[in-house]
Design a protein around this motif. Structure first.
Motif, mmCIF file in Angstrom:
data_model
loop_
_atom_site.group_PDB
_atom_site.id
_atom_site.type_symbol
_atom_site.label_atom_id
_atom_site.label_comp_id
_atom_site.label_asym_id
_atom_site.label_seq_id
_atom_site.Cartn_x
_atom_site.Cartn_y
_atom_site.Cartn_z
ATOM 1 N N ARG B 33 -60.874 43.362 -79.771
ATOM 2 C CA ARG B 33 -61.014 42.142 -78.987
ATOM 3 C C ARG B 33 -59.704 41.373 -78.799
ATOM 4 O O ARG B 33 -59.699 40.318 -78.174
ATOM 5 N N THR B 34 -58.611 41.880 -79.373
ATOM 6 C CA THR B 34 -57.354 41.130 -79.302
ATOM 7 C C THR B 34 -56.982 40.809 -77.856
ATOM 8 O O THR B 34 -56.979 41.680 -76.996
ATOM 9 N N ARG B 35 -56.670 39.536 -77.653
ATOM 10 C CA ARG B 35 -56.283 39.124 -76.306
ATOM 11 C C ARG B 35 -54.761 39.227 -76.198
ATOM 12 O O ARG B 35 -54.028 38.322 -76.617
ATOM 13 N N LYS B 53 -58.014 30.736 -58.901
ATOM 14 C CA LYS B 53 -58.643 29.411 -58.943
ATOM 15 C C LYS B 53 -59.109 29.061 -60.353
ATOM 16 O O LYS B 53 -59.066 27.912 -60.761
ATOM 17 N N LYS B 54 -59.578 30.051 -61.104
ATOM 18 C CA LYS B 54 -60.119 29.781 -62.430
ATOM 19 C C LYS B 54 -59.038 29.655 -63.502
ATOM 20 O O LYS B 54 -59.308 29.129 -64.578
ATOM 21 N N CYS B 55 -57.843 30.162 -63.235
ATOM 22 C CA CYS B 55 -56.797 30.187 -64.273
ATOM 23 C C CYS B 55 -56.421 28.758 -64.674
ATOM 24 O O CYS B 55 -55.968 27.977 -63.842
ATOM 25 N N PRO B 56 -56.608 28.388 -65.952
ATOM 26 C CA PRO B 56 -56.328 27.005 -66.355
ATOM 27 C C PRO B 56 -54.864 26.606 -66.235
ATOM 28 O O PRO B 56 -54.558 25.429 -66.086
ATOM 29 N N THR B 57 -53.963 27.584 -66.313
ATOM 30 C CA THR B 57 -52.542 27.231 -66.251
ATOM 31 C C THR B 57 -51.917 27.542 -64.902
ATOM 32 O O THR B 57 -50.725 27.304 -64.715
ATOM 33 N N ILE B 77 -52.104 31.975 -70.883
ATOM 34 C CA ILE B 77 -52.500 31.631 -72.260
ATOM 35 C C ILE B 77 -53.521 32.633 -72.808
ATOM 36 O O ILE B 77 -54.150 32.385 -73.829
ATOM 37 N N GLN B 78 -53.713 33.735 -72.130
ATOM 38 C CA GLN B 78 -54.628 34.808 -72.591
ATOM 39 C C GLN B 78 -56.011 34.275 -72.941
ATOM 40 O O GLN B 78 -56.593 34.653 -73.949
ATOM 41 N N CYS B 79 -56.534 33.372 -72.100
ATOM 42 C CA CYS B 79 -57.863 32.822 -72.400
ATOM 43 C C CYS B 79 -58.963 33.776 -71.932
ATOM 44 O O CYS B 79 -60.072 33.747 -72.465
ATOM 45 N N CYS B 81 -60.246 33.816 -68.834
ATOM 46 C CA CYS B 81 -61.071 33.220 -67.763
ATOM 47 C C CYS B 81 -61.076 34.107 -66.516
ATOM 48 O O CYS B 81 -62.112 34.296 -65.872
ATOM 49 N N GLU B 84 -63.293 37.140 -66.874
ATOM 50 C CA GLU B 84 -64.717 36.806 -66.756
ATOM 51 C C GLU B 84 -65.118 36.532 -65.319
ATOM 52 O O GLU B 84 -66.229 36.852 -64.897
ATOM 53 N N TYR B 97 -49.540 42.623 -77.101
ATOM 54 C CA TYR B 97 -49.035 41.351 -76.602
ATOM 55 C C TYR B 97 -47.964 41.560 -75.539
ATOM 56 O O TYR B 97 -47.349 42.623 -75.458
#
Lengths: 359, 120
Positions: B33-35, B53-57, B77-79, B81, B84, B97
């Motif tokens: 699961r490592t992001r 559009k969904k990317c927080p940064t 930030i490897q969230c 989003c 998904e 990484y």
């Protein structure tokens, strides 16, 4: 006649992982007053609600602090969920509880290591952090991150832990509990360690109450209060009592935190036994309107979240009060009359997290 | 109170293997699961722009006209989003990484012809 002098302590100091400055007024070697300064690394995260929508702000909230990351994200999510009247699935509540308690274990182990480092016991520091590493590995295994987990979202959790994974974690915790019992003998029984911790930095029950201390710092002065009892996540379904000590010195704070590690392992076992199957999130539609005030028990104490929403995707206000901020007056009180050599230990016994305070 | 409470642990450490890994001879094995970093299977991408559009940064840029997809690795930030939200499931999170670099770069992938280019 004693000579009075002012000694600046911090913001860069070997025992301080983060920047806080204290002006120590000394009479010879005795501290008579301490004046704190904070704000060296303020990041203005609360201002970001104007730029990030309420879903994106979860990622900002969990970056308030690297150690309480999960609980900051969860506190914010639960606040918004309460405003929007979203009921998250039971499994998500239990998952939040398990990850919360894992955060508490790794935070307390980190603190024990820093304490050992502060009184010069390097082997003990390494030993404690080696144990903490196992918790970080479990975090990476279950969430994909070691520091920032990104599993909280409004409406539940992004990731699930299957029952095999939980069983595997429980066996690691059983080993850890066995090793920890050996290790805490050094913290609680070793004479060299005891000489640095016992009868140092007293905070009475009344002082703790008057100065608004929170968390283990408050509980080690005899106040039995734990915001987990207020009933967020799955805590209402678990059996536990706040851990307290009546002594109120550095030794008592160490003792309380050590017993809290064992309590957290027990809570994880209880949660693993009761966790139901099912979904881990529910879809959330619409925008929040209203306000909510939430209290979360972080490893260092009670954190407060206040969220005000206006019916658009941007929130009006997010306010976070962190445990370190609440514990600063108590810490200054414990310093009055102590020796200069004890100041690092006294700062550490509140478990300061300046990145939380300077959000 | 005893002076020798730590002696048992010390002796155990003296005769046991080191806790650390001999890096870089033995590279780390990441959990599933490592992001680590985001990869795009650009052949399957429809350039809808949802990930952007969904990317927080705001680390992802999509150019539908040129059929190109770019990511600022050092802003990501490897969230997860974007992974998904991707309707075609062409985005994926890889375990290793992002490699360190001397300056911040933008990684761009184009659909036709398939090519990788790095631009500062």
């Amino acid at each position: 006649m004693s000579k009075r002098s002012i000694v600046p302590f911090g913001p860069q100091h070997p025992v301080l992982p983060e920047p806080i400055h204290l002006d120590l007024a000394l009479e010879d070697e005795k501290v008579v007053e301490a004046i704190p300064s904070i704000g060296f690394v303020h990041r203005g995260l609360e201002k970001l609600v104007e730029k990030k929508d309420f879903n994106e702000y979860v990622y900002v909230a969990e970056r308030i602090c690297g150690i309480c990351s999960f609980m900051h994200g969860m506190g914010y999510c639960e606040s918004v969920e309460n405003i929007m009247e979203v009921e998250i699935p039971p499994r998500a509540k239990y998952l939040r509880t398990i990850w919360c308690e894992m955060s508490r274990i790794h935070s307390h182990l980190l603190w024990l290591g820093l304490l050992a480092d502060a009184f010069g016991f390097e082997s003990l520091f390494m030993e404690t952090w080696r144990m903490r590493e196992k918790v970080l590995d479990m975090f990476e295994y279950s969430t994909g991150g070691r520091v920032i987990f990104s599993v909280n979202k409004i409406g539940g959790q992004r990731k699930d832990m299957d029952n095999d994974m939980i069983r595997e974690f429980l066996s690691v915790f059983a080993d850890m509990e066995r090793d920890l019992k050996e290790l805490v003998k050094t913290f609680l029984n070793n004479s060299a360690v005891n000489s640095r911790l016992r009868d140092v930095g007293f905070l009475t029950k009344q002082q703790a109450f008057d100065l608004g201390a929170v968390g283990p710092f408050m509980r080690s002065s005899g106040i039995s209060r734990d915001t987990r009892k207020l009933g967020y996540a799955a805590y209402p379904f678990l059996d536990f009592e706040p851990i307290t000590s009546d002594v109120g010195d550095c030794y008592a704070r160490t003792d309380v935190r050590i017993r809290e590690i064992f309590q957290s392992i027990d809570l994880i076992r209880q949660a693993a036994a009761k966790i139901p199957n099912g979904e881990v999130s529910v879809p959330v539609k619409g925008f929040p309107q209203g306000e909510y005030f939430m209290r979360v028990e972080q490893p260092r104490g009670e954190a407060i979240y206040y969220v005000k929403a206006n019916g658009t995707k941007f929130l009006d206000r997010v306010r976070v009060r962190t445990p370190t901020f609440a514990n600063l007056p108590g810490m200054l009180e414990t310093m009055k009359g102590c020796q200069l050599a004890d100041v690092p230990i006294l700062i550490l016994t509140i478990d300061p997290c300046i990145s939380c305070t300077e959000r | 109170m005893s002076l020798l409470t730590f002696a048992k642990i010390e002796l155990h450490n003296l005769f046991s293997k080191p806790a650390t890994r001999p890096y870089p001879e033995q590279p780390r094995e990441y959990p599933p699961r490592t992001r680590g970093h985001i990869e795009n299977d650009v052949d399957a991408c429809v350039f809808c722009g949802l990930c952007s559009k969904k990317c927080p940064t705001g680390a992802i840029q999509v150019n539908r006209g040129e059929k190109s997809w770019s990511i600022q690795r050092f802003s990501c930030i490897q969230c997860g989003c974007c992974v998904e939200s991707c309707p075609k499931k062409c985005l994926s999170m890889h375990q290793s990484y992002t490699e360190p670099a001397q300056r911040k770069t933008i990684d761009t992938v184009c659909q036709t012809p398939v090519e990788n280019q790095n631009a500062s």
